[in-house]
Design a protein around this motif. Structure first.
Motif, PDB file in Angstrom:
ATOM      1  N   HIS A   1      58.733  75.701 -75.704  1.00  0.00           N
ATOM      2  CA  HIS A   1      59.468  74.425 -75.588  1.00  0.00           C
ATOM      3  C   HIS A   1      59.870  74.155 -74.125  1.00  0.00           C
ATOM      4  O   HIS A   1      61.032  73.919 -73.811  1.00  0.00           O
ATOM      5  CB  HIS A   1      60.701  74.428 -76.484  1.00  0.00           C
ATOM      6  CG  HIS A   1      60.378  74.622 -77.936  1.00  0.00           C
ATOM      7  ND1 HIS A   1      59.820  73.631 -78.714  1.00  0.00           N
ATOM      8  CD2 HIS A   1      60.510  75.710 -78.739  1.00  0.00           C
ATOM      9  CE1 HIS A   1      59.641  74.078 -79.953  1.00  0.00           C
ATOM     10  NE2 HIS A   1      60.030  75.344 -79.992  1.00  0.00           N
ATOM     11  N   VAL A   2      58.873  74.194 -73.251  1.00  0.00           N
ATOM     12  CA  VAL A   2      59.112  74.038 -71.817  1.00  0.00           C
ATOM     13  C   VAL A   2      59.129  72.571 -71.420  1.00  0.00           C
ATOM     14  O   VAL A   2      58.237  71.796 -71.801  1.00  0.00           O
ATOM     15  CB  VAL A   2      58.022  74.788 -71.006  1.00  0.00           C
ATOM     16  CG1 VAL A   2      58.130  74.445 -69.523  1.00  0.00           C
ATOM     17  CG2 VAL A   2      58.145  76.280 -71.220  1.00  0.00           C
ATOM     18  N   SER A   3      60.152  72.194 -70.649  1.00  0.00           N
ATOM     19  CA  SER A   3      60.232  70.856 -70.062  1.00  0.00           C
ATOM     20  C   SER A   3      60.475  70.997 -68.565  1.00  0.00           C
ATOM     21  O   SER A   3      61.154  71.927 -68.113  1.00  0.00           O
ATOM     22  CB  SER A   3      61.362  70.043 -70.693  1.00  0.00           C
ATOM     23  OG  SER A   3      61.111  69.812 -72.066  1.00  0.00           O
ATOM     24  N   PHE A   4      59.900  70.061 -67.805  1.00  0.00           N
ATOM     25  CA  PHE A   4      60.015  70.138 -66.351  1.00  0.00           C
ATOM     26  C   PHE A   4      59.846  68.743 -65.766  1.00  0.00           C
ATOM     27  O   PHE A   4      59.067  67.925 -66.271  1.00  0.00           O
ATOM     28  CB  PHE A   4      58.947  71.074 -65.776  1.00  0.00           C
ATOM     29  CG  PHE A   4      59.019  71.233 -64.279  1.00  0.00           C
ATOM     30  CD1 PHE A   4      59.942  72.080 -63.699  1.00  0.00           C
ATOM     31  CD2 PHE A   4      58.162  70.514 -63.449  1.00  0.00           C
ATOM     32  CE1 PHE A   4      60.009  72.225 -62.310  1.00  0.00           C
ATOM     33  CE2 PHE A   4      58.222  70.646 -62.077  1.00  0.00           C
ATOM     34  CZ  PHE A   4      59.141  71.511 -61.506  1.00  0.00           C
ATOM     35  N   ALA A   5      60.588  68.469 -64.670  1.00  0.00           N
ATOM     36  CA  ALA A   5      60.504  67.166 -63.998  1.00  0.00           C
ATOM     37  C   ALA A   5      60.548  67.369 -62.495  1.00  0.00           C
ATOM     38  O   ALA A   5      61.230  68.272 -61.989  1.00  0.00           O
ATOM     39  CB  ALA A   5      61.652  66.268 -64.437  1.00  0.00           C
TER      40      ALA A   5
ATOM     41  N   ASP B   1      63.258  62.903 -60.688  1.00  0.00           N
ATOM     42  CA  ASP B   1      63.594  62.231 -61.948  1.00  0.00           C
ATOM     43  C   ASP B   1      62.358  61.924 -62.796  1.00  0.00           C
ATOM     44  O   ASP B   1      62.462  61.274 -63.839  1.00  0.00           O
ATOM     45  CB  ASP B   1      64.335  60.911 -61.651  1.00  0.00           C
ATOM     46  CG  ASP B   1      65.673  61.164 -60.964  1.00  0.00           C
ATOM     47  OD1 ASP B   1      66.287  62.217 -61.247  1.00  0.00           O
ATOM     48  OD2 ASP B   1      66.094  60.329 -60.151  1.00  0.00           O
ATOM     49  N   LYS B   2      61.193  62.367 -62.358  1.00  0.00           N
ATOM     50  CA  LYS B   2      59.959  62.067 -63.084  1.00  0.00           C
ATOM     51  C   LYS B   2      59.586  63.236 -63.996  1.00  0.00           C
ATOM     52  O   LYS B   2      59.233  64.319 -63.542  1.00  0.00           O
ATOM     53  CB  LYS B   2      58.824  61.801 -62.092  1.00  0.00           C
ATOM     54  CG  LYS B   2      57.512  61.421 -62.777  1.00  0.00           C
ATOM     55  CD  LYS B   2      56.409  61.202 -61.759  1.00  0.00           C
ATOM     56  CE  LYS B   2      55.088  60.854 -62.458  1.00  0.00           C
ATOM     57  NZ  LYS B   2      53.995  60.677 -61.485  1.00  0.00           N
ATOM     58  N   ALA B   3      59.693  63.016 -65.304  1.00  0.00           N
ATOM     59  CA  ALA B   3      59.362  64.061 -66.273  1.00  0.00           C
ATOM     60  C   ALA B   3      57.857  64.317 -66.260  1.00  0.00           C
ATOM     61  O   ALA B   3      57.056  63.385 -66.342  1.00  0.00           O
ATOM     62  CB  ALA B   3      59.813  63.639 -67.668  1.00  0.00           C
ATOM     63  N   VAL B   4      57.476  65.602 -66.164  1.00  0.00           N
ATOM     64  CA  VAL B   4      56.064  65.976 -66.124  1.00  0.00           C
ATOM     65  C   VAL B   4      55.660  66.719 -67.392  1.00  0.00           C
ATOM     66  O   VAL B   4      54.606  66.452 -67.963  1.00  0.00           O
ATOM     67  CB  VAL B   4      55.767  66.840 -64.875  1.00  0.00           C
ATOM     68  CG1 VAL B   4      54.292  67.245 -64.846  1.00  0.00           C
ATOM     69  CG2 VAL B   4      56.131  66.081 -63.609  1.00  0.00           C
ATOM     70  N   LEU B   5      56.482  67.651 -67.828  1.00  0.00           N
ATOM     71  CA  LEU B   5      56.238  68.382 -69.071  1.00  0.00           C
ATOM     72  C   LEU B   5      57.391  68.125 -70.038  1.00  0.00           C
ATOM     73  O   LEU B   5      58.556  68.140 -69.638  1.00  0.00           O
ATOM     74  CB  LEU B   5      56.118  69.883 -68.801  1.00  0.00           C
ATOM     75  CG  LEU B   5      54.952  70.351 -67.929  1.00  0.00           C
ATOM     76  CD1 LEU B   5      54.978  71.869 -67.791  1.00  0.00           C
ATOM     77  CD2 LEU B   5      53.619  69.891 -68.495  1.00  0.00           C
TER      78      LEU B   5
END
Length: 580
Positions: A341-345, A348-352
């Motif tokens: 459940h990885v999220s990354f930005a 301010d631009k969300a990439v994952l």
């Protein structure tokens, strides 16, 4: 005086603070001993005046000669120690500071470099440190030494005659107050000058990196005109800043020198009133010329101290940037890479967004998807070149954010499409994979990467310099050296970024053969742009808009008739059109 705030203000190391203390101490001694020389001259003149006016005998020549010799010896020794404690020690401080900045840069996350351009960082490590070097060697020790020695001398003069002391010394604090009043102006001027200098460096670097494109587009004159404009602007800003600061320096110097006039006027008045001896006036005139001497240099350099604050702030900003930390031990249970459940930005631009998949040990896992879908970001996060913002990435059950990046990367080998080589020999470029490797081990890795044939044609074989970034080699040869480097490292995890995408058929075949030897039994994460590259992958993860759209074997995804199937069909049609 030399506390933590002082250390931070001038971006000094702990040893640098000690060096400034030593320089200040010896500067105080130098100034006091020079003042002692003025005392010897005063005694000689007083003796002569006594002989001329009262007929008293001259002081013993041997005594005066001994005083002069003692003065010369002490002056030489203290000046020598002052030089060693300022210039000599500061050169070591420059080396230590550059090494500490480089060490800091080495530990910073990759995301930091995406926010700072190369010219700016180069200016910090080279230009800002050069500016501070001059402050450390020429300003701090001399200035603080002048403060202390002047205070000591001022107390002695006040004890002699407070009226003459005030007449002689009033200009010193007024001159410095005038200079300190220009501090904000100097700081703003320094910021403008620094910004203009960075724009020039950016322009020069851009021209050097893109000279082929500029010439190919026939834009030399236009580009050079823009670069000349940046240089002219830097010159204009520098001259304007130095002119404004120079006015304050000259005004301060004039104010300080007025002390000579007030000393003469006050002394003359007191002599006429019968309250002062002429020789005491002579003594004060000797003393104030020596007091003003160290401040003449200080007045010119104190503004440099103000200007240097911009450089110190830039260096401190680098020191203050958080580094990626973690344990020096890494003991995973296997080398499966798990995205949980990885999220990354980026800013301010969300990439994952909530990405989850597993790249198993002994298998090839391919990341595919449209441009901007997050493939390269996944690979960089997997190697902890950046840190995840939500979720976790585990290798063999260990959360990689708990492991020091350098320790973690011992288990990684990376082969990217854009190969980075150094201006060194073939042997040393391959040995970068494992610094302790023998020549035989390097040659074995090179042979496994299909490098032997082209290396044999080089003038000095493996000991042939290959130029900056391998300029003397072809693209396929550079790629095979990078694979040889990875083979030599023999890491259990391999990250590939379409290592064959820009190669011709012959080179691609040789590189694919080398890759097959590299990938055997490893955990492999491949960033794929061409569908035929992943045909033999064990698992494919399809990314779209930062999310996992599909995952499975190539056959399973083709059967689902989803995004992967459409991408494969479109690319197949494109290749057929090109062949036609």
């Amino acid at each position: 005086m030399f506390g933590e705030n002082f250390q931070r203000k001038y971006a000094l190391t702990d040893q640098g603070v000690k060096n400034v203390k030593k320089g200040t101490f010896w500067t105080v001694l130098v100034n006091l001993i020079v003042m002692g020389g003025a005392s010897i001259l005063y005694l000689l003149m007083a003796g002569l005046m006594g002989t001329l006016t009262e007929g008293s005998p001259l002081p013993g020549a041997a005594l005066l000669l001994g005083g002069v010799v003692l003065f010369l010896i002490l002056s030489f020794l203290t000046h020598l120690q002052q030089y060693k404690s300022t210039y000599g020690l500061v050169y070591n401080e420059v080396r230590s500071t550059r090494l500490s900045l480089a060490e800091r840069l080495r530990k910073l996350p990759l995301g930091y470099f995406g926010k700072r351009d190369l010219a700016d960082l180069t200016e910090t490590v080279m230009g800002d440190v050069n500016r501070m070097e001059h402050v450390w060697s020429h300003v701090l020790g001399y200035l603080y030494g002048a403060y202390i020695s002047t205070a000591i001398i001022a107390l002695c003069l006040l004890a002699y005659d407070w009226r003459m002391a005030l007449a002689a010394l009033w200009g010193v604090p007024v001159a410095f107050l005038l200079l300190f009043g220009s501090r904000k102006l100097a700081a703003k001027s320094a910021e403008r000058t620094k910004a203009a200098a960075i724009r020039v460096s950016d322009g020069i670097q851009e021209a050097l990196e893109n000279v082929r494109e500029i010439r190919a587009a026939n834009q030399e004159e236009r580009y050079l005109a823009g670069l000349n404009a940046k240089i002219d602007e830097h010159e204009r800003v520098t001259i304007a800043g130095e002119l404004a600061i120079g006015l304050f320096i000259n005004a301060a110097s004039v104010v300080m020198r007025l002390g000579i006039a007030t000393t003469i006027l006050t002394g003359a008045h007191l002599i006429l009133a019968g309250q002062l001896d002429f020789m005491l006036l002579f003594l004060f005139l000797l003393v104030i010329t020596r007091i003003y001497a160290p401040f003449d240099q200080a007045l010119a350099l104190i503004t440099e101290m103000f200007v240097s604050q911009v450089c110190a702030d830039r260096m401190n900003a680098l020191y203050d940037t958080p580094i990626a930390e973690g344990s020096d031990t890494f003991s995973p249970q296997g080398h499966d890479i798990v995205f949980d459940h990885v999220s990354f930005a980026y800013d301010d631009k969300a990439v994952l967004k909530n990405v989850s998949f597993t790249a198993k040990e002994g298998e090839v896992t391919a990341l595919v998807g449209p441009s901007g879908s997050g493939k390269s970001t996944c690979a960089k996060l997997a190697a902890r070149l950046w840190d995840v913002q939500q979720g976790a990435i585990r290798v063999g059950g260990v959360d990689i954010t708990t492991v020091d990046p350098e320790t973690l990367l011992r288990d990684y080998a990376m082969v990217f499409q854009d190969v980075v080589l150094f201006d060194d020999t073939v042997m040393e470029n391959i040995r970068l994979g494992r610094r302790g490797a023998t020549d035989d081990e390097v040659i074995a890795a090179a042979c496994a990467a299909n490098c032997a044939d082209f290396v044999a044609k080089l003038p000095n074989g493996y000991h042939t310099p290959i130029g900056e970034n391998g300029a003397r080699l072809s693209g396929g040869e550079r790629q095979r050296i990078s694979i040889a480097r990875a083979l030599l490292k023999d890491a259990p995890i391999v990250l590939l970024d379409e290592a064959t995408a820009s190669l011709d058929v012959e080179n691609e075949t040789q590189v694919q053969q080398a890759l097959s030897r590299l990938l055997a039994g490893k955990t492999v994460l491949v960033i794929a742009h061409r569908m035929r590259t992943v045909a033999a992958a064990d698992k494919i993860v399809v990314l779209q808009d930062g999310r996992v759209a599909e995952q499975g074997t190539p056959a399973e995804l083709m059967a689902q008739k989803g995004l992967f199937c459409r991408m494969a069909a479109l690319q197949s049609q494109s290749e057929q059109w090109q062949l036609a």
